[in-house]
Enzyme design. Structure first.
Site, PDB file in Angstrom:
ATOM      1  N   HIS A   1      -2.517  -0.956  16.413  1.00 27.65           N
ATOM      2  CA  HIS A   1      -3.183   0.290  16.019  1.00 27.65           C
ATOM      3  C   HIS A   1      -3.731   0.081  14.608  1.00 27.65           C
ATOM      4  CE1 HIS A   1      -3.274   4.892  16.057  1.00 27.65           C
ATOM      5  NE2 HIS A   1      -3.744   4.540  14.862  1.00 27.65           N
TER       6      HIS A   1
ATOM      7  N   GLY B   1       0.787  11.984  18.703  1.00 25.70           N
ATOM      8  CA  GLY B   1       1.615  11.563  19.819  1.00 25.70           C
ATOM      9  C   GLY B   1       2.081  12.679  20.724  1.00 25.70           C
TER      10      GLY B   1
ATOM     11  N   ARG C   1      -8.951  14.775   8.724  1.00 31.94           N
ATOM     12  CA  ARG C   1      -8.104  15.228   7.618  1.00 31.94           C
ATOM     13  C   ARG C   1      -7.571  14.014   6.894  1.00 31.94           C
ATOM     14  NH1 ARG C   1      -3.188  13.821   9.776  1.00 31.94           N
ATOM     15  NH2 ARG C   1      -2.933  14.037  12.023  1.00 31.94           N
TER      16      ARG C   1
END
Length: 664
Positions: free
Chosen positions: A208, A165, A292
């Protein structure tokens, strides 16, 4: 498998990796900055190596210091956790040069997915749908402003090298675009060393949904299903769950396959997450790939029963994936919340300082807690605000939600503000329960969720009973527990008439509430508050206080440190006891100056001495704990002094701006 690994991170992820490594018989080496010398991950590891001073650039982001620590400790591999160097291709290459295994993807894959603009062009070739937008390499402000009309509003200005973000701004109309570009460039440059931006259409009402992928060095790639991370504030995830609710089998299959194609397109290896926007019409679009492990990986672990860190270690050691796609189990539902040191009632101001009490729920069946802190630890201002992750599993979503609410009721952070009350309110909303939320939902309802509610009289009574019972216990202890001694009485005493005492409480919004106590012959009290009264009666066990009040008998959890009280029960609130013997600060003087709420860097100074400002005008922007914090004028006035210039680092409590009152 490795004998020793170094964990190039801190906090709960470092503790999480240590736990898995210990179960596999692998020794661990923790690294730390001066701010983390006594941190929990340092205490848990088999060995610890100092990296440098507190600023991340001089410690956790110092590649040579991390490599040096690994070589000095005899580690064979480095686990980067998430954040810091986890998605740094240069670091991955440097590990290889030093003969160390980087427990993550190849540097080429990190680079391919690290630049959002290039990543979008790459996945299109793998037939993965992308959000419409503009991503010309090196576009300047004028090009972005010109292209915005074609993208359409609302749109997102995004850092091409960004994540989490940061460097992201929503723009609803053309007149806000220039400021959004400037802010995104500034934040992106500070966070990633790169101010390249792109534009994306903002898909209104979208969810999302992200897919956990894994690949090995033997050509195998698969996914471990999806997660929903739609509850967000400023594009930062607040609540995550798996599986994503209300998805059809067709959508799940299509998103999982698209995520695997995206990973294969870059020759991926290890754990990664492919993130999508799911539009209200059912269409989905690629957002980015995080190369990751994600903060929210525990919900995937709970529904699959797999240890993703163990998978990372085995893949990095050259082993094939332990299971095939068809063999991945999935059972039940899991929900995670991020407990952060921040104060929603004060604009999410980060909390720093000593955790006088960190009360976390006990782990058990369907209950998991990941944390890097314990009671007595200090929360530094140099890193992110995550204190712990609370994760609940259930046979279905509703059971998981109820279980997580029960866990939150057992949670408190006395000494440092937290978002625990907000998390409770989010989970309790009808919208969340009915899966009516989306990425913009929380921002739309946030004011109502963080609004201060007056404390119920029953809450004041619970805090007052805890206060007086503590005082009585201290008085008895100080006089040999002799209840017959008049000196063992903690309360006021008057000869011939009842003694009175006023207990004054202050809430987080600075309002004050008084409880008047009148002593009884039996040593107890009667209370009076507003037009209500009654006897102050209660009892206490190790964790709770039960009192009788206007609402009947209620049980509260009451945590205390000095004059600070946190209560959880029918209401969640923080109270401060205003000790009449304590010195009071000069309120009038405080109103005429603004101080730094925590250490940070001034990234923008918008005013100068002599300038007239109105209430709400932007004064400064302070960067701390990886976020920008806008400081605005609390009232009309004229600037008398400014305590720093752009680029200056200011300590906590430093005077940033002082005012001359507005003449009327």
């Amino acid at each position: 498998m490795f004998n020793t690994i170094l964990i190039a991170n801190r906090g709960e992820i470092a503790c999480r990796v240590i736990a898995t490594a210990r179960r596999l018989g692998i020794r661990t080496v923790a690294v730390y900055s001066d701010a983390d010398a006594g941190a929990r991950h340092v205490r848990l590891a088999d060995r610890a190596q100092r990296l440098g001073p507190a600023p991340a650039a001089q410690s956790y982001l110092n590649i040579e210091a991390v490599i040096g620590a690994a070589l000095a400790s005899g580690a064979q591999a480095i686990h980067p956790g998430y954040g810091f160097l986890a998605e740094n291709a240069q670091f991955a290459r440097r590990c290889a040069q030093a003969g160390l295994v980087f427990i993550g993807p190849p540097p080429e894959a990190i680079e391919a997915m690290g630049a959002k603009d290039a990543a979008k062009r790459l996945v299109v070739q793998a037939e993965v749908p992308v959000v419409p937008g503009f991503d010309a390499p090196g576009a300047d402000d004028a090009q972005l402003i010109k292209a915005a009309g074609g993208v359409g509003y609302p749109l997102l200005v995004k850092a091409a090298a960004g994540g989490g973000g940061r460097g992201m701004r929503r723009v609803d109309a053309p007149d806000g675009l220039a400021d959004a570009i400037a802010g995104a460039r500034r934040e992106s440059l500070a966070a990633f060393g790169d101010d390249t931006l792109l534009l994306e259409r903002y898909v209104t009402g979208a969810r999302h949904v992200e897919v956990q992928v894994f690949a090995d060095a033997h050509g195998n790639a698969l996914h471990l299903f999806e997660r929903d991370c739609s509850v967000q504030r400023r594009h930062q995830k607040v609540v995550e769950e798996a599986p994503a609710p209300s998805l059809s089998d067709t959508q799940r299959t299509a998103m999982g396959a698209a995520a695997v194609r995206a990973a294969q397109a870059v020759g991926y290896r290890g754990a990664g997450t492919v993130e999508f926007l799911l539009a209200p019409d059912g269409a989905f679009y690629f957002l980015e790939m995080n190369t990751r492990l994600q903060v929210e990986h525990p919900v995937t672990e709970l529904v699959t029963g797999l240890d993703l860190v163990e998978w990372q270690l085995r893949v990095a050691a050259g082993e094939p994936l332990p299971l095939a796609q068809a063999d991945i189990p999935r059972r039940g539902h899991a929900i995670e919340v991020r407990l952060c040191a921040e104060d929603p009632a004060r604009g999410f101001l980060p909390g720093v300082g000593r955790l006088d009490t960190l009360a976390l729920p006990a782990a058990g069946p369907g209950r998991r807690v990941d944390t890097g802190f314990e009671t007595g630890d200090s929360v530094p201002s140099h890193y992110d605000s995550l204190l712990a992750k609370l994760i609940a599993w259930g046979e279905d979503r509703e059971q998981a939600r109820a279980r997580l609410l029960a866990m939150l009721a057992e949670t408190a952070t006395v000494g440092v503000a937290s978002n625990v009350a907000l998390l409770e309110r989010i989970l309790a909303t009808d919208d969340f329960a009915a899966v009516q939320h989306h990425t913009g939902w929380l921002e739309g309802v946030l004011d109502g969720l963080v609004a201060a509610t007056p404390p119920a009289v029953d809450a004041l009574l619970a805090a007052t009973w805890r206060l007086t019972s503590d005082e009585q216990a201290a008085a008895l202890s100080g006089h040999g527990n002799d209840r017959a001694s008049p000196w063992s009485l903690a309360g006021p005493f008057r000869v011939g008439v009842p003694a009175r005492r006023t207990v004054l409480w202050q809430t987080a919004d600075q309002t004050q509430h008084a409880i008047t106590l009148t002593g009884r012959n039996d040593g107890g009290y009667d209370w009076q508050c507003d037009d209500l009264d009654g006897p102050l009666d209660g009892r206490r066990d190790e964790a709770t206080v039960t009192v009788d009040g206007p609402a009947g008998q209620q049980t509260w959890r009451v945590w205390r440190s000095g004059g600070s009280f946190e209560l959880a029960g029918p209401q969640r609130l923080r109270l401060h006891y205003l000790d009449p013997l304590a010195a009071e600060a000069g309120e009038e003087e405080a109103e005429l100056r603004l101080t730094a709420p925590l250490p940070g860097k001034l990234v923008q100074v918008a005013v100068q001495v002599g300038q007239q400002v109105a209430k709400g005008d932007l004064l400064l922007v302070l960067e701390a704990m990886k976020m920008e914090h806008r400081i605005v004028a609390p009232h009309d006035g004229v600037i008398e002094s400014v305590g720093g210039a752009t680029g200056d680092f200011v300590p906590a409590a430093a005077v940033l701006v002082s005012f001359v009152p507005q003449e009327t």
